[in-house]
Design a protein around this motif. Structure first.
Motif, PDB file in Angstrom:
ATOM      1  N   ILE A   5       0.853  -1.196   0.000  1.00 35.77           N
ATOM      2  CA  ILE A   5       0.000   0.000   0.000  1.00 35.77           C
ATOM      3  C   ILE A   5       0.887   1.244   0.000  1.00 35.77           C
ATOM      4  O   ILE A   5       1.796   1.365   0.825  1.00 35.77           O
ATOM      5  N   ARG A   6       0.621   2.117  -0.953  1.00 37.00           N
ATOM      6  CA  ARG A   6       1.385   3.355  -1.056  1.00 37.00           C
ATOM      7  C   ARG A   6       0.410   4.535  -0.978  1.00 37.00           C
ATOM      8  O   ARG A   6      -0.758   4.400  -1.331  1.00 37.00           O
ATOM      9  N   ASP A   7       0.906   5.689  -0.530  1.00 35.79           N
ATOM     10  CA  ASP A   7      -0.001   6.813  -0.299  1.00 35.79           C
ATOM     11  C   ASP A   7      -0.655   7.331  -1.573  1.00 35.79           C
ATOM     12  O   ASP A   7      -1.816   7.709  -1.564  1.00 35.79           O
ATOM     13  N   THR A   8       0.095   7.369  -2.651  1.00 43.96           N
ATOM     14  CA  THR A   8      -0.422   8.034  -3.854  1.00 43.96           C
ATOM     15  C   THR A   8      -0.323   7.137  -5.087  1.00 43.96           C
ATOM     16  O   THR A   8       0.386   6.126  -5.091  1.00 43.96           O
ATOM     17  N   TYR A   9      -1.018   7.584  -6.138  1.00 40.03           N
ATOM     18  CA  TYR A   9      -0.963   6.899  -7.430  1.00 40.03           C
ATOM     19  C   TYR A   9       0.475   6.876  -7.962  1.00 40.03           C
ATOM     20  O   TYR A   9       0.941   5.859  -8.497  1.00 40.03           O
ATOM     21  N   GLU A 248      -6.329   5.011  -1.132  1.00 41.87           N
ATOM     22  CA  GLU A 248      -7.786   5.031  -1.332  1.00 41.87           C
ATOM     23  C   GLU A 248      -8.316   3.663  -1.771  1.00 41.87           C
ATOM     24  O   GLU A 248      -9.337   3.202  -1.277  1.00 41.87           O
ATOM     25  N   ALA A 249      -7.627   3.019  -2.686  1.00 39.87           N
ATOM     26  CA  ALA A 249      -8.100   1.703  -3.156  1.00 39.87           C
ATOM     27  C   ALA A 249      -8.006   0.662  -2.051  1.00 39.87           C
ATOM     28  O   ALA A 249      -8.732  -0.338  -2.067  1.00 39.87           O
ATOM     29  N   ALA A 250      -7.117   0.904  -1.071  1.00 39.19           N
ATOM     30  CA  ALA A 250      -6.949  -0.056   0.031  1.00 39.19           C
ATOM     31  C   ALA A 250      -7.894   0.229   1.190  1.00 39.19           C
ATOM     32  O   ALA A 250      -7.915  -0.514   2.178  1.00 39.19           O
ATOM     33  N   SER A 251      -8.709   1.282   1.049  1.00 36.03           N
ATOM     34  CA  SER A 251      -9.427   1.794   2.225  1.00 36.03           C
ATOM     35  C   SER A 251     -10.519   0.868   2.763  1.00 36.03           C
ATOM     36  O   SER A 251     -11.002   1.059   3.861  1.00 36.03           O
ATOM     37  N   GLU A 252     -10.949  -0.139   2.013  1.00 34.21           N
ATOM     38  CA  GLU A 252     -11.982  -1.044   2.547  1.00 34.21           C
ATOM     39  C   GLU A 252     -11.422  -2.430   2.886  1.00 34.21           C
ATOM     40  O   GLU A 252     -12.173  -3.351   3.205  1.00 34.21           O
ATOM     41  N   LEU A 253     -10.114  -2.592   2.826  1.00 33.51           N
ATOM     42  CA  LEU A 253      -9.520  -3.883   3.186  1.00 33.51           C
ATOM     43  C   LEU A 253      -9.560  -4.062   4.698  1.00 33.51           C
ATOM     44  O   LEU A 253      -9.344  -3.111   5.455  1.00 33.51           O
ATOM     45  N   LYS A 254      -9.779  -5.312   5.127  1.00 33.58           N
ATOM     46  CA  LYS A 254      -9.837  -5.592   6.576  1.00 33.58           C
ATOM     47  C   LYS A 254      -8.435  -5.771   7.166  1.00 33.58           C
ATOM     48  O   LYS A 254      -8.189  -5.425   8.307  1.00 33.58           O
ATOM     49  N   ASN A 255      -7.521  -6.350   6.363  1.00 29.34           N
ATOM     50  CA  ASN A 255      -6.237  -6.785   6.936  1.00 29.34           C
ATOM     51  C   ASN A 255      -5.063  -5.864   6.650  1.00 29.34           C
ATOM     52  O   ASN A 255      -3.923  -6.324   6.557  1.00 29.34           O
ATOM     53  N   VAL A 256      -5.352  -4.567   6.535  1.00 29.69           N
ATOM     54  CA  VAL A 256      -4.301  -3.616   6.160  1.00 29.69           C
ATOM     55  C   VAL A 256      -3.077  -3.697   7.074  1.00 29.69           C
ATOM     56  O   VAL A 256      -1.938  -3.737   6.603  1.00 29.69           O
ATOM     57  N   GLU A 257      -3.342  -3.764   8.398  1.00 28.87           N
ATOM     58  CA  GLU A 257      -2.210  -3.789   9.345  1.00 28.87           C
ATOM     59  C   GLU A 257      -1.299  -4.977   9.062  1.00 28.87           C
ATOM     60  O   GLU A 257      -0.086  -4.866   9.093  1.00 28.87           O
ATOM     61  N   HIS A 258      -1.925  -6.111   8.767  1.00 29.77           N
ATOM     62  CA  HIS A 258      -1.133  -7.305   8.482  1.00 29.77           C
ATOM     63  C   HIS A 258      -0.292  -7.135   7.214  1.00 29.77           C
ATOM     64  O   HIS A 258       0.873  -7.530   7.179  1.00 29.77           O
ATOM     65  N   TYR A 259      -0.884  -6.542   6.171  1.00 28.21           N
ATOM     66  CA  TYR A 259      -0.146  -6.371   4.919  1.00 28.21           C
ATOM     67  C   TYR A 259       1.073  -5.470   5.140  1.00 28.21           C
ATOM     68  O   TYR A 259       2.159  -5.724   4.614  1.00 28.21           O
ATOM     69  N   ILE A 260       0.883  -4.431   5.943  1.00 24.86           N
ATOM     70  CA  ILE A 260       1.987  -3.498   6.200  1.00 24.86           C
ATOM     71  C   ILE A 260       3.088  -4.210   6.999  1.00 24.86           C
ATOM     72  O   ILE A 260       4.276  -4.123   6.692  1.00 24.86           O
TER      73      ILE A 260
END
Ligand code: GLP
Length: 276
Positions: A5-9, A248-260
């Protein structure tokens, strides 16, 4: 699955181009599967920059594009029969700026007189090239990969597919608003690699950006595997999978913390070179 996940396009595009460039440097005669749409434009621009400023060499690279509208196409060198052709898009956004050989470029021929034969031959060409090392993918708003619209078999091969209303709505902007082509004259069919074809690549690099993709990205990555969201087949992929998203595209993922967390522990990307 690596989810980055990155902040911008722009950051998403740089990361994605970095993956492609490192494959091209590692394996100069690699086979790339390429995608169209607004999503990969930044990635292509960065590859062009790397070609011009960092000598990234495409002279031995072969490419296979995912799809093309039926009835639309471009013979390189001849006038485009429609500006919206994916062949034209690839030529303008990437091919004309790099040192790829014309004979190494493969794009489904939307002007073929015999689509069925063409689709079989396209699969054969991929096989003859030794298979796809890295397949770049976006995702449609109805969850499609290439033009594998909802209901496409997850084992499907290259074939002609009927576009959904959602896809036609999404295309309206480029066909009608930009070119004045009325809805009934917009292409309703496309030649597309199948999900089964895509799943045979050795690595997948999927990109998505923007709020409008957030819900379908969450469904594809974290929901059930279903032919209603054909990109959910990513969960069945045997090779290396990297998904690069903007915030923004990652904003509805449940497991964001894990991916990071996972990215921090695993660090750099490595390619799957095994052809199973
Ligand atoms: C089309 C293409 C897909 C692409 C999708 C998303 O349907 N066939 O390969 O992923 O558009 O386009 P965009 O990146 O403009 O959102």
């Amino acid at each position: 699955m690596n989810v980055i996940i990155r902040d911008t396009y722009e950051e998403m595009s740089r990361y994605a181009a970095g993956i492609i460039a490192s494959l091209v440097r590692q394996k100069p005669d690699c086979v790339l599967g390429l995608a169209t749409g607004s999503t990969p434009i930044g990635t292509y621009r960065e590859l062009v920059r790397m070609h011009k400023e960092e000598d990234l060499d495409f002279s031995q690279v072969k490419t296979f594009n995912l799809d093309e509208y039926l009835g639309v196409g471009m013979d390189l060198g001849k006038p485009y029969n429609m500006d919206q052709s994916y062949a034209r898009f690839m030529h303008e956004e990437l091919f004309k700026h790099i040192n790829i050989k014309k004979e190494n470029i493969h794009i489904p021929d939307g002007l073929t007189k015999n689509p069925e034969e063409f689709c079989k031959a396209y699969e054969e060409e991929i096989r003859k090239a030794g298979g796809i090392d890295l397949q770049l993918l976006g995702i449609g708003r109805d969850g499609h990969w290439a033009f594998n619209e909802p209901g496409s078999s997850l084992a499907s091969r290259t074939r002609v597919e009927v576009l959904t209303k959602q896809t036609l709505d999404d295309n309206y902007e480029s066909f009608y608003k930009k070119a004045g082509i009325p809805r009934d004259q917009m292409p309703h069919f496309a030649i597309t690699m199948g999900i089964g074809t895509i799943l045979e690549a050795r690595n997948i690099l999927m990109l998505a950006n923007g709020r409008r993709k957030a819900s379908v990205v969450a469904k594809a990555l974290e929901g059930p595997v279903t032919s209603q969201i054909t990109a959910s087949a990513i969960q069945l992929f045997k090779g290396g999978v990297t998904v690069v998203l903007d915030r923004e595209a990652a904003s509805e993922l449940k497991n964001v913390e894990h991916y990071i967390h996972r990215e921090k522990l695993l660090g750099t990307f490595s390619f799957n070179s095994i052809n199973e």
